[in-house]
Enzyme design. Structure first.
Site, PDB file in Angstrom:
ATOM      1  N   THR A   1      25.620   2.747 -10.817  1.00  0.00           N
ATOM      2  CA  THR A   1      26.431   1.636 -11.270  1.00  0.00           C
ATOM      3  C   THR A   1      25.707   0.304 -11.214  1.00  0.00           C
ATOM      4  O   THR A   1      24.947   0.064 -10.281  1.00  0.00           O
ATOM      5  CB  THR A   1      27.627   1.538 -10.290  1.00  0.00           C
ATOM      6  OG1 THR A   1      28.196   2.820 -10.177  1.00  0.00           O
ATOM      7  CG2 THR A   1      28.636   0.515 -10.685  1.00  0.00           C
TER       8      THR A   1
ATOM      9  N   ARG B   1      36.973  12.906 -15.562  1.00  0.00           N
ATOM     10  CA  ARG B   1      36.703  12.285 -14.250  1.00  0.00           C
ATOM     11  C   ARG B   1      36.590  10.757 -14.382  1.00  0.00           C
ATOM     12  O   ARG B   1      35.953  10.234 -15.278  1.00  0.00           O
ATOM     13  CB  ARG B   1      35.401  12.839 -13.691  1.00  0.00           C
ATOM     14  CG  ARG B   1      35.036  12.324 -12.283  1.00  0.00           C
ATOM     15  CD  ARG B   1      34.007  11.225 -12.311  1.00  0.00           C
ATOM     16  NE  ARG B   1      33.530  10.877 -10.973  1.00  0.00           N
ATOM     17  CZ  ARG B   1      32.747   9.832 -10.721  1.00  0.00           C
ATOM     18  NH1 ARG B   1      32.362   9.035 -11.695  1.00  0.00           N
ATOM     19  NH2 ARG B   1      32.372   9.568  -9.491  1.00  0.00           N
ATOM     20  N   VAL B   2      37.255  10.059 -13.482  1.00  0.00           N
ATOM     21  CA  VAL B   2      37.128   8.605 -13.384  1.00  0.00           C
ATOM     22  C   VAL B   2      36.589   8.303 -11.988  1.00  0.00           C
ATOM     23  O   VAL B   2      37.045   8.882 -11.001  1.00  0.00           O
ATOM     24  CB  VAL B   2      38.494   7.919 -13.606  1.00  0.00           C
ATOM     25  CG1 VAL B   2      38.434   6.442 -13.257  1.00  0.00           C
ATOM     26  CG2 VAL B   2      38.957   8.121 -15.047  1.00  0.00           C
TER      27      VAL B   2
ATOM     28  N   ASP C   1      34.964   5.285  -9.029  1.00  0.00           N
ATOM     29  CA  ASP C   1      35.414   4.066  -8.359  1.00  0.00           C
ATOM     30  C   ASP C   1      35.270   2.819  -9.219  1.00  0.00           C
ATOM     31  O   ASP C   1      35.954   1.816  -8.985  1.00  0.00           O
ATOM     32  CB  ASP C   1      34.650   3.871  -7.045  1.00  0.00           C
ATOM     33  CG  ASP C   1      33.142   3.772  -7.236  1.00  0.00           C
ATOM     34  OD1 ASP C   1      32.600   4.431  -8.159  1.00  0.00           O
ATOM     35  OD2 ASP C   1      32.489   3.033  -6.469  1.00  0.00           O
TER      36      ASP C   1
ATOM     37  N   THR D   1      28.199   1.065  -4.928  1.00  0.00           N
ATOM     38  CA  THR D   1      27.458   1.943  -5.815  1.00  0.00           C
ATOM     39  C   THR D   1      27.280   3.256  -5.059  1.00  0.00           C
ATOM     40  O   THR D   1      27.288   3.280  -3.839  1.00  0.00           O
ATOM     41  CB  THR D   1      26.115   1.306  -6.208  1.00  0.00           C
ATOM     42  OG1 THR D   1      25.391   2.238  -7.011  1.00  0.00           O
ATOM     43  CG2 THR D   1      25.271   0.925  -5.022  1.00  0.00           C
ATOM     44  N   GLY D   2      27.157   4.325  -5.805  1.00  0.00           N
ATOM     45  CA  GLY D   2      27.021   5.612  -5.137  1.00  0.00           C
ATOM     46  C   GLY D   2      28.171   6.525  -5.473  1.00  0.00           C
ATOM     47  O   GLY D   2      28.801   6.381  -6.530  1.00  0.00           O
TER      48      GLY D   2
END
Ligand code: GLY
Length: 328
Positions: free
Chosen positions: A189, A217-218, A220, A240-241
């Site tokens: 991200t 899929r969504v 964060d 991020t991650g």
């Protein structure tokens, strides 16, 4: 969580959740600096190497009298438009069926936010998220509705699956559905936080998410509080991650609330990473946070090594190495 995430990862032969270092701008890395406190304004910080050109653009806007929200949006657009960044916008890795689906959110100094999830064929989800904030009574638009909203507002449909990424995806499909080599490819991200000279804060996040994810899929990056939170009286944070873990621990909101209690940005990021220890796969996934406070102090912290972040101020312009928890 029903099926364990670990099981899904094993089933799809994902070696790691792939939250890895981009090598788009490696020449700017400064290895030795782990953490820097800074009180300069304006200040822009952003995730990964690709955060540097994004931060530079954002800083340029702030320096020429633009708004902090414009800085966030236009900075993130730089990465969304870059086909060589395979975790954001154009050229992002697709889902398992070959569709590039994008998640993004933005939050302003007044606490107003907008977000899009599962957006197809529109390369600047952060700009659509901003319009959701400004032109609708809603916070989050998803899928077809988000795309129709974008088209009605002048965005153009575009195939985001570049020939290069299509070839990579086809190879993945034909080779036992194995995840791409995580060493050579990045998967993450762009999160960007900006503080203007008057102390006003905004932030944004944009991603194509988990490569070869289950369609639908969504992550964060569409979820305010998980990937991003801004409180203009306190500060801001972004993640991020592995998005699933940032959602489950509402990481960015948690960090801002800890800063409200008096934690420094670094202490607050560490607190949120510490929360992740309860997961039995803590050693295998990666989650990293960035935070800044109203005074212009900032920090990054990660559970794992290799998280890089960009910082741009009037006197400083670099990619730094984040400190991390899991030391050998
Ligand atoms: N943090 C990006 C994602 O998991 O989608």
């Amino acid at each position: 969580m029903k099926i364990s995430r670990r099981k899904f990862i094993q089933t799809t032969s994902v070696i790691s959740t792939g939250i890895l270092t981009s090598n788009v701008f490696p020449e700017k890395l400064t290895n030795k600096i782990k953490y820097t406190a800074n009180k300069e304004k304006p200040l822009v910080i952003a995730t990964w190497y690709h955060g540097l050109p994004a931060s530079e653009k954002a800083f340029e806007i702030l320096s020429s009298g633009g708004t902090v929200l414009d800085a966030v949006e236009k900075g993130i657009n730089v990465v969304e438009n870059n086909p060589n960044v395979h975790s954001v916008g154009l050229g992002g890795y697709p889902d398992a069926e070959g569709n590039v689906t994008l998640d993004s959110c933005i939050m302003d100094s007044n606490g107003n936010s907008g977000a899009v999830a599962y957006l197809n064929d529109i390369k600047n989800p952060i700009s659509v998220a901003r319009l959701v904030k400004e032109k609708t009574p809603h916070v989050l638009l998803v899928g077809k509705g988000a795309q129709e909203f974008a088209l009605k507002n002048g965005f153009k449909k575009e195939n985001l699956l570049t020939p290069e990424v299509k070839r990579i995806w086809e190879k993945w499909k034909s080779t036992n559905k194995k995840m791409h080599d995580p060493v050579k490819n990045n998967h993450d991200t762009i999160g960007l936080l900006a503080l203007d000279k008057n102390g006003n804060i905004s932030g944004g996040v944009s991603t194509s998410g988990w490569a070869y994810k289950i369609p639908g899929r969504v992550g964060d990056s569409a979820i305010i509080g998980a990937s991003l939170f801004v409180d203009n009286n306190v500060g801001a944070a972004c993640s991020t991650g592995l998005g699933e873990r940032a959602i489950e621990t509402v990481g960015s909101f948690l960090i801002v609330e800890k800063m409200r209690e008096g934690y420094s940005p670094l202490e607050a990021c560490k607190f949120a990473i510490d929360r992740l220890k309860k997961y039995d796969d803590f050693n295998s996934f990666q989650v990293s946070y960035l935070a800044l406070n109203k005074n212009g102090e900032y920090a990054a912290f990660s559970n794992k090594k290799n998280f890089k972040y960009a910082v741009v101020t009037t006197t400083f312009n670099k990619v730094l190495e984040s400190d991390y928890l899991l030391k050998p």
